[in-house]
Design a protein around this motif. Structure first.
Motif, short mmCIF file in Angstrom:
data_model
loop_
_atom_site.label_atom_id
_atom_site.label_comp_id
_atom_site.label_asym_id
_atom_site.label_seq_id
_atom_site.Cartn_x
_atom_site.Cartn_y
_atom_site.Cartn_z
N THR A 699 0.81 -1.23 0.00
CA THR A 699 0.00 0.00 0.00
C THR A 699 0.84 1.27 0.00
OG1 THR A 699 -0.14 -0.30 2.38
CG2 THR A 699 -2.07 -0.91 1.09
N SER A 700 2.08 1.21 0.46
CA SER A 700 2.87 2.45 0.49
C SER A 700 4.33 2.13 0.75
CB SER A 700 2.35 3.37 1.61
OG SER A 700 2.67 2.80 2.88
N ASN A 710 3.50 8.24 -6.42
CA ASN A 710 3.95 7.92 -7.78
C ASN A 710 3.90 6.43 -8.08
OD1 ASN A 710 4.47 10.59 -8.19
ND2 ASN A 710 6.65 10.44 -7.71
N THR A 711 3.97 5.59 -7.06
CA THR A 711 4.05 4.14 -7.29
C THR A 711 2.75 3.41 -6.96
OG1 THR A 711 6.40 4.24 -6.78
CG2 THR A 711 5.39 2.07 -6.73
N PHE A 712 2.12 3.75 -5.84
CA PHE A 712 0.97 2.98 -5.37
C PHE A 712 -0.37 3.62 -5.71
CE2 PHE A 712 4.51 1.71 -2.72
CZ PHE A 712 4.36 0.33 -2.67
N GLU A 713 -0.32 4.85 -6.25
CA GLU A 713 -1.59 5.52 -6.55
C GLU A 713 -1.58 6.01 -7.99
OE1 GLU A 713 -2.17 8.52 -3.50
OE2 GLU A 713 -1.36 7.14 -2.00
N VAL A 714 -1.44 5.05 -8.91
CA VAL A 714 -1.34 5.37 -10.32
C VAL A 714 -2.70 5.12 -10.98
CG1 VAL A 714 -0.20 4.74 -12.48
CG2 VAL A 714 1.09 4.75 -10.36
N PHE A 715 -3.15 6.09 -11.79
CA PHE A 715 -4.41 5.93 -12.51
C PHE A 715 -4.11 5.94 -14.02
CE2 PHE A 715 -5.64 7.50 -8.37
CZ PHE A 715 -6.75 6.71 -8.06
N GLU A 726 -11.58 3.21 -11.80
CA GLU A 726 -11.69 4.24 -10.74
C GLU A 726 -10.74 3.91 -9.58
OE1 GLU A 726 -15.45 3.90 -8.47
OE2 GLU A 726 -15.90 2.23 -9.84
N TYR A 727 -10.26 2.66 -9.53
CA TYR A 727 -9.36 2.25 -8.45
C TYR A 727 -7.90 2.48 -8.87
CZ TYR A 727 -13.58 -0.01 -6.74
OH TYR A 727 -14.85 -0.25 -6.30
N ALA A 728 -7.07 2.72 -7.87
CA ALA A 728 -5.65 2.98 -8.15
C ALA A 728 -4.92 1.69 -8.51
CB ALA A 728 -5.00 3.62 -6.94
N PHE A 729 -3.92 1.83 -9.37
CA PHE A 729 -3.03 0.72 -9.74
C PHE A 729 -1.69 0.91 -9.03
CE2 PHE A 729 -6.15 0.22 -12.95
CZ PHE A 729 -5.97 -1.00 -13.59
N VAL A 730 -0.94 -0.19 -8.96
CA VAL A 730 0.40 -0.14 -8.37
C VAL A 730 1.41 -0.45 -9.47
CG1 VAL A 730 1.96 -1.23 -6.70
CG2 VAL A 730 -0.45 -0.90 -6.13
N ARG A 731 2.44 0.39 -9.58
CA ARG A 731 3.52 0.10 -10.55
C ARG A 731 4.35 -1.07 -10.04
NH1 ARG A 731 4.82 3.86 -14.52
NH2 ARG A 731 3.78 5.90 -14.35
N THR A 732 4.63 -2.05 -10.92
CA THR A 732 5.35 -3.26 -10.47
C THR A 732 6.86 -3.13 -10.62
OG1 THR A 732 5.23 -4.20 -12.69
CG2 THR A 732 3.41 -4.70 -11.19
N GLY A 733 7.32 -2.17 -11.48
CA GLY A 733 8.76 -2.12 -11.75
C GLY A 733 9.19 -3.15 -12.77
#
Length: 1498
Positions: A699-700, A710-715, A726-733
């Motif tokens: 989550t953070s 920038n990483t856990f709240e990407v739309f 409408e939900y946030a995505f997480v960048r996996t790297g």
């Protein structure tokens, strides 16, 4: 979706090809050797790292290397001192003399093509485009070993008489004059060239003189055809750097439709799934307490301990109670629910870790698992400490054994590790814990959004972040894994992975407990001893699942020896944790090939992709039906570098084979977005970063809200601008794409991404290419690091590997050359630096891997200590500014008109008028002034000489000097039998004898020439200079002291020069008693008074003729400027042999009548405080010194200021300290000197030739880039590319100065850099050569402007500078014109069409590393050669090469061709403390420097 994977002709879709690419390619037996036995034979040597192995790739690399095998270009191999070879190659090194058993090609063929290839890849570099000629070849042809002449200079240079020698056989190897080391440097031994026999190339061949040959090879190499240059990234404009990236015409673009987000299957709700992980533990601990949970193994592979679910439950409860109630006091507990606690457990103790982890969950505290710190300075340990500090951790849980093994201080306490917070260490073994009361139970809640644990993650830059995982995410992830992997109760799973984080934690500690599974944990220490242990455990326990990395599969292959007693038929799932590394496919295939005969089924291998932020991203499901083949594709690496997915259809050389990592996790939504900027959805055939939307993710980053956003709240945004969800995505790297059927393909990681010139390369791919280069006997497989560094506005690739101790220099160099060539061909990118370091010296992670960020940090700091380095700046730096094109010559008249139109004044200035005459101005000759003083003030002391102890060793009054001069004149006329006008060489140490001999010559009507005596410890290099001056000046006799007479007749002297053709030598210690009958009365003031012989910084010996008129005018100017009167005392610490040093030492006192306190600089070597103590004790107000004296005081007295204060040193009376030099003022030295002695009363230091009537010297900051174009542009202090310049003192009375263009001789404006021309009564009257060739050089002394004031006669100084009118006013009320000297014209280097001053590049180089003591640069065939003196161990020599190359590139936009690392004291310096760069150049080309290391940059 499928459409764009292939470039399709005419718009037709080739479905079958695509389908083959992604689905059917696995039908081919992709990498199957004919028999397992052959495979074992091949692996047994362990030649390559299986993780990066691919037969296709190996064949591609070999094909590339073979393609260039015919073109055998000789690449200059670095030269290395033998001591360095022995040290770096350790004990197993084969001495160079022995023959090597392996049969490789010879030393220079080994590159086989680096250069033929590099040739086709480099671009606008200094060698091809410097000087605006664009052709290094023309230069290579003019490699005459001559002094750097400037063909464009119309005026003639002084005669170079250094080549003159009576012995013709020496004509090419003439000794350089004045090569003696000046007195001003500490620990600099006298110049010692000629030790070439101690040097050899890396291949063990002793060198005679191969340096110039190697440079010739380098030039030939760089002349080869190159890759066309990219459009310039930036134009080097005066105003700003413009970065303009032009699109690459070959760039491939994605053509597919926009991708759609891919949804995993629904997460099925199973009725008996527990509401939380703690609830699951409670259930199994109470209903199946005897069921095994975890078996740990010892290093022999035997079960060490079996932890049951009952034990796990009871111990966790006990620990939870102790954490909450036994730390701190009842009123102030140390740990409350929600606090963070560190878990520090070794990798061989999973039982204690598991108990601690579940104990924390039950106590509702947040575990932060970290590695065990082994030493106080572990790689990366400091960053872990920062994480613990930011998480507010105060307690660390650990095991008994681990606690005992931690480093302890003398008192037995665990010290605080670097960067760590203060911790309470708490041992979790049951025997140390209190029993909880019977009525105490942990509070077990349903999974909620509280933080469950924090997993640490190391970033690319080495910083450590904490990823927080909520309890609900933890539970949902376990459920998703259970569903994907089909886990059932009581299954056995073998786990080889690190159980503290990532896949090992999720499967081996968490999901296993949810399903009451039995985990066999195989420690890393056992795998090192027995790589097959995990397979044996699978067979022994009939395990259904094994969790491994491709490394473990590779190790098993290497160790596998037809073992009969193993079978893998029980496995239904072999989970490959690093399936996201594209190179894991080769391990999977090879492992399947070998172990298929042991019951391993192909559908069992299940790669997965995961990241700390998104947890498991995708996993290949274990299927019963083997007819469904896994997906794989052979992709073009060139396409991938443009982020485009293309099947490779052209040549199968640069390809990447990728396998799918299965489908998206249950309950998750995955999309691919552009890695940079706004998260726009990618097209179906475009590589991007995978993003996951799911409950089961982190989550953070703990405590970092900005990075979290920038990483856990990407739309992600669609091309139409709408949000994907409408939900946030997480960048996996993770970088990759989603193929047909929702299969996820990973092509690399964001952390391994290197973007060079707009193209993306993956570090793993480059490692794979390096490891595919055969033979691989030279480096360790898993010990290779690839990273990028920013140099000149772009990323540059650096490859560092550990070299095996038994590989020879030649082998290593051959391997390096081939690696460069392979990477260049396969990836289309140049490598900036390739370094090999000794075995076991790169920093390691706790699990034995390579710590990448620490390695990069060591590289940047110059702390890697490589044993081999190959730099290729010419190949990969393609964005240098355009070379300056010389404009068609603009005439001087146009320049002048242009200046007038733009309001710029013509750069002219003059000193004040000489004013009315004094008593002594009635005399035209200095000899007459002395006679007049001996009559009017006979007892007035003119000179006082100090000894090294500071005592007065001798003094001279006016009368004494007159009498001694008379006796010297008598000696000359009687014993010497000399005629009027004969030349006399005065070979004296600095002192009174020299002055008396000088005036004796004037009294006898002879012309004196002062010559520095030979150095008794170094006759062989200093005596030839004396001989040369005596011969060139046509001296009729030599006058000297008895001691030097003896020295000239010594054995060493006779061995050095032929003593028979010396002129007569007169010893003045034995003077005749009677004076000469009549003193010579000079009648012509324009006649020659003396000859001033000096060696320029370029090593040229020149004698300037000084007339009686000039002597009088000069003395008068100095008298007025420095306000010298008979009542004044002046301290002089200068060499008295030429220039202003001679004038002040010998002439001024007689003319002005002031007392000169003479301090020979040579005495400061034994007593550095001599000069300053003399100034203090004698209360001197004005003193003269040289930069070498100032440097000696700064270095030698730096730590003694307190002691000097105690001795009464007081400099508060000093009004002016004048530094006599012919170079640009050394600001940093004068600042250091002023700062150091400020406490001793040194104030308002006017360091220049400056009187009280003028303003203090001013400092300006100019733009160094403009200066290269001969423009002067003032900038603010501290602005980029600013160069501080200090005024060079006030213009002397009676002197006029103009700045002229050295080529056109036209006057220049204020804003231009030009040659300083001088008009005054004391100009020299010409060069003396003794051969009647004065006409040739007359231009130097009688130049006229080509436009404007063409009647005035000027002398050209040979120095470049400029004038600036300041706001200050001088005594007359006029505005003050400040003169700034920038550098010598003959030393300035023309490179890339611009004018560079060596001192600027040298300053940049000296700043790069603390071990660089001194530096000198010079050009050779348009290559820039940098010589650095190393203070420190020879191991640091190779660290300097990349640092020097980078610094010069960044600050000067020049590519260094050769870097030479030498001992201290090799750079020759003249008596004024100036570097003799041309002398150094000749020494280098004749191989006389005995360098520690010579690197030839490709």
């Amino acid at each position: 979706m499928i459409r764009a994977y292939v470039p399709h002709p005419g718009g037709t879709l080739i479905h079958s090809l695509i389908f083959n690419m992604l689905k059917g390619m696995s039908h081919r037996p992709s990498f199957a050797p004919p028999s397992a036995a052959r495979f074992h034979r091949r692996r047994s040597s362990g030649t390559r790292d299986e993780r990066y192995r691919s037969d296709v790739h190996s064949e591609a690399v070999q094909a590339v290397l073979a393609r260039h095998v015919e073109s055998k270009v000789a690449v200059p191999m670095p030269s290395k001192r033998r001591s360095l070879v022995v040290q770096t190659s350790m004990d197993a090194y084969t001495p160079p003399g022995e023959t090597h058993t392996h049969t490789h090609t010879s030393g220079y063929d080994m590159i086989m093509s680096v250069l033929s290839h590099l040739g086709s890849t480099s671009s606008s570099s200094s060698s091809t485009q410097s000087g605006g000629s664009g052709n290094a070849g023309r230069l290579a042809d003019s490699l005459a070993h001559t002094h750097l002449s400037h063909p464009h200079l119309k005026h003639s240079t002084p005669p170079d008489v250094t080549g003159y020698s009576s012995d013709s056989s020496h004509s090419h190897s003439h000794p350089h004059p004045n090569s003696e080391r000046h007195i001003g440097t500490i620990a600099r031994n006298t110049q010692k060239y000629g030790n070439a026999e101690r040097m050899e190339t890396g291949d063990g061949v002793p060198v005679s003189s191969r340096v110039s040959a190697k440079i010739q090879q380098l030039v030939n190499t760089l002349k080869m055809p190159r890759r066309p240059p990219l459009r310039e990234f930036f134009v080097d404009d005066f105003e700003e750097l413009l970065e303009v990236q032009q699109p690459d015409p070959k760039q491939r673009r994605p053509e597919g439709a926009e991708m759609l987000a891919v949804r995993g299957e629904d997460l099925g709700v199973v009725t008996n799934w527990p509401p939380s992980l703690e609830a699951a533990l409670q259930r199994w601990g109470t209903i199946s307490p005897k069921a095994p949970c975890l078996t740990s193994l010892d290093t022999t592979g035997k079960p060490l301990y079996v932890l049951t679910y009952g034990k796990l439950w009871s111990r966790s409860v006990k620990l939870a109670f102790n954490i909450l109630h036994k730390l701190g006091s009842k009123q102030e507990p140390m740990v409350r629910p929600g606090d963070r606690v560190a878990l520090v457990f070794p990798n061989n103790d999973p039982v204690a870790f598991m108990v601690a982890f579940y104990g924390c969950l039950l106590a509702e505290v947040v575990p932060v698992p970290i590695e065990v710190p082994l030493t106080r300075k572990d790689a990366g340990s400091q960053q872990i400490g920062f994480l613990l500090g930011s998480c507010g951790v105060t307690v660390a849980l650990t095991s008994d054994a681990c606690h005992k093994g931690l480093p302890k201080s003398a008192t037995g306490e665990i010290p605080q590790f670097r960067g760590w917070p203060k911790l309470l260490w708490f041992v979790t073994e049951s025997k140390h814990l209190s029993k909880p009361p019977r009525d105490w139970f942990p509070h077990i809640k349903d999974a909620n959004s509280d933080t469950a644990y924090i997993e640490y993650k190391t970033c690319k830059d080495g910083s450590v972040l904490g990823v927080t995982v909520m309890r609900i995410a933890l539970l949902t992830h376990c459920q998703a894994l259970t569903q994907s992997c089909g886990y059932t109760e009581a299954e056995t799973i073998v786990n080889v992975l690190d159980f503290k984080k990532d896949v090992g934690l999720w499967h081996g500690i968490l999901t296993s407990v949810m399903n009451m599974m039995h985990v066999i944990s195989v420690p890393y220490s056992l795998m090192k001893v027995n790589p097959l242990s995990w397979i044996q455990k699978v067979y022994h326990f009939k395990a259904k699942v094994a969790c491994v990395k491709s490394r473990d599969m590779h190790w098993a292959l290497v160790a596998h020896r037809e073992q009969k007693d193993i079978s893998l038929s029980s496995l239904r799932m072999l989970l490959v944790a690093d399936g996201s590394n594209p190179w894991s496919i080769s391990s999977c295939d090879a492992f399947l090939n070998v172990f298929q005969s042991k019951g391993l089924r192909s559908e069992v291998i299940c790669p997965c992709a995961s990241s700390p932020e998104a947890l498991t991203v995708a996993i290949r499901r274990p299927v019963e039906d083997s007819s469904q083949p896994p997906g794989r594709g052979v992709l073009s690496m060139q396409g991938l570098s443009y982020s485009v997915v293309r099947v490779d259809t052209e040549e199968r050389l640069s390809v990447l084979t990728v396998q799918d990592v299965g489908t998206v996790m249950p309950g998750a939504l995955v999309c691919v977005v552009k890695p940079d900027g706004v998260p726009l959805l990618c097209k179906t055939d475009e590589i991007g970063e995978l993003c996951v939307c799911s409950v089961a993710t982190g989550t953070s980053y703990y405590g970092l809200t900005g990075m979290t956003k920038n990483t856990f709240e990407v739309f992600p945004v669609a091309s139409g601008g709408g949000l994907v969800s409408e939900y946030a995505f997480v960048r996996t790297g993770l970088l990759g794409f989603v193929g047909p059927g929702g299969l996820v393909f990973i092509s690399g990681k964001m952390d391994g991404l290197i973007v060079v010139s707009g193209r993306r390369h993956n570090a793993d791919d480059i490692i794979a290419t390096a490891l595919a280069v055969e033979p691989m006997k030279f480096i360790y497989r898993g010990r290779i690091a690839v990273f990028s560094v920013t140099v000149l506005h772009d990323e540059r690739i650096v490859v560092v590997a550990e070299q095996r101790p038994d590989s020879t220099e030649e082998d290593s160099f051959q391997w390096m050359s081939r690696v460069l060539q392979a990477i260049d061909s396969i990836h289309g990118v140049g490598v900036f630096c390739l370094g090999l370091v000794p075995a076991n010296t790169l920093p390691k992670t706790p699990l034995g891997g390579l710590h990448l960020s620490e390695t990069k940090q060591l590289y940047l700091e110059g702390g890697l200590h490589p044993c081999n380095v190959l730099m290729c700046p010419h190949t990969c730096v393609t964005n240098l500014p355009k070379p300056r094109q010389k404009q068609p010559e603009i005439g001087p008249a146009s320049v002048m008109v242009g200046n007038l139109v733009s309001g710029k004044r013509i750069a002219m200035a003059s000193g004040r008028d000489l004013g009315q005459t004094d008593d002594n101005d009635q005399f035209l000759f200095l000899s007459e002034v002395l006679q007049w003083r001996s009559q009017t003030t006979p007892e007035h002391i003119l000179y006082t000489l100090l000894s090294s102890r500071g005592a007065v060793s001798s003094s001279l009054t006016c009368l004494q000097l007159h009498k001694r001069a008379e006796r010297v004149a008598a000696l000359l006329l009687e014993r010497g039998g000399l005629q009027e006008g004969d030349h006399i060489a005065l070979v004296y140490p600095p002192g009174i004898d020299l002055i008396a001999a000088f005036y004796g010559c004037l009294y006898a009507g002879c012309v004196p020439i002062t010559v520095r005596p030979p150095h008794p410890q170094n006759i062989s290099t200093t005596l030839p200079t004396v001989k040369m001056i005596v011969e060139v000046s046509r001296s009729a006799c030599v006058m000297t002291t008895a001691v030097i007479c003896k020295l000239l007749r010594s054995k060493e002297a006779v061995a050095t020069v032929d003593i028979r053709n010396w002129p007569p030598v007169l010893d003045t210690d034995d003077l005749p008693k009677k004076k000469s009958p009549a003193l010579y009365k000079p009648c012509n003031p324009d006649a020659l008074a003396y000859l001033d012989f000096s060696v320029s910084t370029t090593g040229m010996l020149a004698g300037v003729q000084i007339s009686h008129n000039a002597v009088g005018a000069f003395c008068r100017s100095v008298k007025l400027q420095c306000e010298l009167y008979p009542s004044r005392e002046v301290a002089i610490c200068l060499d008295p042999y030429c220039g202003l040093g001679f004038v002040l030492w010998c002439l001024c006192s007689v003319y002005s009548g002031h007392q000169s306190i003479l301090i020979p600089p040579v005495e400061l070597e034994s007593n550095p405080a001599l000069w300053l103590l003399a100034v203090s004790q004698l209360r001197v107000r004005d003193t003269f010194c040289s930069y070498s004296v100032m440097e000696l005081c700064t270095k030698g007295l730096g730590l003694q200021t307190e002691a000097l204060k105690a001795r009464g040193l007081d400099l508060s009376r000093v009004r002016a300290c004048v530094v006599v030099a012919e170079e640009r003022p050394r600001m940093s030295l004068t600042h250091s000197f002023s700062k150091l002695f400020k406490d001793l009363g040194l104030v308002n230091l006017a360091i220049c030739l400056q009187g009280t009537s003028g303003p203090d010297p001013t400092t300006v900051y100019v733009d160094m880039r403009a200066l290269r174009h001969d423009r002067v542009r003032l900038v603010e202090r501290g602005s980029p590319h600013s160069l501080p310049l200090m005024e060079s003192g006030k213009i002397l009375p009676g002197v006029r100065i103009i700045i002229a263009n050295p080529e056109t001789k036209g006057p220049l404006g204020d804003s231009h850099l030009g040659e300083i021309w001088v008009h005054s009564a004391h100009n020299g009257s010409g060069y003396y050569s003794g051969y009647g060739e004065e006409v040739l050089q007359s231009d130097h002394f009688i130049s006229r402007l080509s436009f404007g004031d063409t009647s005035t006669v000027w002398a050209r100084t040979g120095y470049l500078g400029f004038l600036r009118r300041t706001e200050l006013t001088d005594a007359s009320g006029e505005r003050h014109d400040a003169l700034y000297v920038v550098g010598a014209l003959e030393e300035a280097m023309e490179l890339r069409g611009m004018r560079y001053h060596p001192i600027d590049i040298e300053t940049s180089v000296i700043r790069t590393h603390q071990s660089i003591m001194e530096c000198a640069v010079f050009p050779w065939t348009n290559l820039l050669v940098v010589v650095v003196e190393l203070e420190g161990s020879e191991q640091e020599a190779l660290d300097l090469v990349p640092m020097v190359t980078k610094a010069v590139l960044e600050e000067h936009y020049l590519i260094v061709g050769v870097v030479v690392v030498t001992d201290i004291g090799v750079i020759p310096i003249n008596s004024r403390g100036e570097k003799q760069r041309m002398h150094l150049r000749d020494g280098f080309l004749q191989d006389q420097l005995d360098p520690i290391y010579v690197a030839y940059n490709m």
